[in-house]
Write an enzyme that holds these catalytic residues in place. Structure first.
Site, short mmCIF file in Angstrom:
data_model
loop_
_atom_site.label_atom_id
_atom_site.label_comp_id
_atom_site.label_asym_id
_atom_site.label_seq_id
_atom_site.Cartn_x
_atom_site.Cartn_y
_atom_site.Cartn_z
N ASN A 62 99.62 32.08 47.64
CA ASN A 62 98.93 32.39 46.38
C ASN A 62 99.93 32.98 45.40
OD1 ASN A 62 96.65 32.94 44.61
ND2 ASN A 62 96.90 35.11 45.14
N SER B 138 103.99 37.63 41.81
CA SER B 138 104.35 37.59 43.23
C SER B 138 103.77 36.34 43.86
CB SER B 138 103.75 38.79 43.98
OG SER B 138 104.14 40.01 43.40
#
Ligand code: GRF
Length: 220
Positions: free
Chosen positions: A106, A135
């Site tokens: 993700n 991230s």
């Protein structure tokens, strides 16, 4: 055969487009084998051939498990090597995560573990942060808490609002995602015991995107 990517997206799909462009330009040796959405109107779907689109309106399902089971079956039918949530705005249930664990990534717009969940940009501004970013992490059952593989940083500027900051972060999200997927499809990253591995060794800090779009190990 090229490594197979399944991409989950709920909206605009600019991260998906970055992946498609990288493939077209020979910068990512992979194939997008399906784009999956909880929103049939998502622009992301339009970015690929109709034969690669799957969508269902999540709101028409009374139970989360039913939607996620249908989604998981659709994703599995494309036999992906990696499943990438790129602007997928629904929480995935535990069964979905268990089915694809270890190959489920993700992208989240914050420097995790800071600002998990929604409104990451606004909360970073409210907190007076000087730096923000994005991230890429392995998905685990706890929201935005899986092992982080790589990060990209941007400065906060005086006068930023959530929209200006989101735009600055998005610019680094695209190369961050492509660079991380290059490692993924080369078989260089993995998840073990809730930790991210690079070339078989645990990453104690996430990889960092440098200004040339390459990932490097964090300088202490
Ligand atoms: C990105 O900021 C991503 O980090 C977040 O949702 C946004 C999706 O943008 N999870 P797009 O749909 O890829 O353009």
């Amino acid at each position: 055969m090229l490594p197979r990517l399944a991409v989950l997206a709920s909206g605009r799909g600019s991260n998906l487009q970055a992946v498609l462009d990288a493939i077209d330009r020979g910068r990512l040796a992979a194939e997008v084998v399906g784009v999956f959405s909880d929103r049939p109107q998502a622009r992301a779907l339009q970015r690929v051939h109709p034969s690669l689109r799957w969508s269902d309106d999540a709101r028409t399902h009374a139970r989360r498990e039913d939607f996620d089971a249908a989604l998981a079956d659709a994703v599995a039918s494309r036999q992906p090597d990696w499943v990438v949530c790129a602007g997928y705005l629904r929480i995935l249930d535990d069964a979905f995560i268990a089915r694809f664990r270890g190959r489920l990534l993700n992208i989240h717009p914050s420097l995790l573990p800071a600002y998990r969940g929604l409104r990451a940009h606004a909360r970073a501004i409210e907190a007076g942060e000087r730096e923000h970013g994005a991230s890429i992490h392995f998905v685990s059952p706890e929201l935005d808490a899986g092992a982080v593989v790589a990060q990209a940083r941007v400065p906060l500027h005086a006068g930023d609002d959530a929209a200006t900051l989101a735009a600055r972060v998005l610019e680094v999200e695209h190369p961050l995602l492509v660079a991380t997927l290059r490692l993924a499809v080369a078989g260089r990253i993995a998840e073990r015991d809730d930790k991210a591995l690079l070339d078989g060794h645990p990453l104690f800090t996430p990889l960092v995107l440098d200004s040339s779009g390459c990932l490097r190990e964090h300088d202490p």
